[in-house]
Design a protein around this motif. Sequence first.
Motif, mmCIF file in Angstrom:
data_model
loop_
_atom_site.group_PDB
_atom_site.id
_atom_site.type_symbol
_atom_site.label_atom_id
_atom_site.label_comp_id
_atom_site.label_asym_id
_atom_site.label_seq_id
_atom_site.Cartn_x
_atom_site.Cartn_y
_atom_site.Cartn_z
ATOM 1 N N CYS A 253 -6.382 4.739 -12.346
ATOM 2 C CA CYS A 253 -4.847 5.272 -12.267
ATOM 3 C C CYS A 253 -3.691 4.093 -11.731
ATOM 4 O O CYS A 253 -2.715 4.511 -12.000
ATOM 5 N N GLY B 229 -3.684 0.698 -2.800
ATOM 6 C CA GLY B 229 -4.121 0.808 -1.513
ATOM 7 C C GLY B 229 -4.572 -0.375 -0.771
ATOM 8 O O GLY B 229 -4.687 -1.454 -1.222
ATOM 9 N N HIS C 168 -8.884 6.462 -1.416
ATOM 10 C CA HIS C 168 -8.434 6.984 -2.545
ATOM 11 C C HIS C 168 -9.587 7.262 -3.634
ATOM 12 O O HIS C 168 -9.744 8.130 -4.340
ATOM 13 N N HIS D 233 -3.241 3.057 -8.577
ATOM 14 C CA HIS D 233 -2.776 3.379 -7.230
ATOM 15 C C HIS D 233 -3.113 2.049 -6.489
ATOM 16 O O HIS D 233 -4.158 1.407 -6.561
ATOM 17 N N THR E 132 -10.634 10.992 -5.091
ATOM 18 C CA THR E 132 -10.408 10.943 -6.662
ATOM 19 C C THR E 132 -11.823 10.723 -7.605
ATOM 20 O O THR E 132 -11.770 11.259 -8.438
ATOM 21 N N CYS F 87 0.884 -1.139 0.012
ATOM 22 C CA CYS F 87 0.066 0.160 -0.098
ATOM 23 C C CYS F 87 0.758 1.284 0.007
ATOM 24 O O CYS F 87 1.950 1.523 0.988
ATOM 25 N N GLU F 88 0.596 2.112 -1.017
ATOM 26 C CA GLU F 88 1.546 3.360 -1.073
ATOM 27 C C GLU F 88 1.635 4.054 0.145
ATOM 28 O O GLU F 88 2.579 4.497 0.494
ATOM 29 N N GLU F 89 0.471 4.379 0.802
ATOM 30 C CA GLU F 89 0.542 5.340 1.835
ATOM 31 C C GLU F 89 0.863 4.494 3.099
ATOM 32 O O GLU F 89 1.713 5.029 3.974
ATOM 33 N N CYS G 166 -6.511 0.584 -8.117
ATOM 34 C CA CYS G 166 -7.452 1.469 -8.661
ATOM 35 C C CYS G 166 -7.338 1.160 -10.247
ATOM 36 O O CYS G 166 -6.169 1.137 -10.710
#
Length: 91
Positions: free
Chosen positions: A41, A45, A58, A43, A62, A22-24, A38
């Motif tokens: 895009c 998460g 997200h 992403h 978005t 997970c990026e965050e 996602c």
Amino acid sequence: MAKCTHLDQVEILELPETVAGCEECLADGMQWVHLRMCQTCGHIGCCDNSPGRHATAHHGSTGHPIIRSAEPNEDWSFCYEDDLMFILRSS
């Protein structure tokens, strides 16, 4: 049968070669349970069972409606707007 009305927003069907996490969560030093991608895009998460719930966050920030599981051997997608789970196939 209910149908997703947001398929026109799918830009990405396949997962990247490698998914670090997970990026965050990675940025904040947090842990996650399952990963989601996602399909607008790309992403990555974490799921709603994870403390951060970053995939849903997200979507909230978005408006990107469709995610897919980023877990091994899972190929399902989910549309937040239509509350539907389904499998997308490339044509």
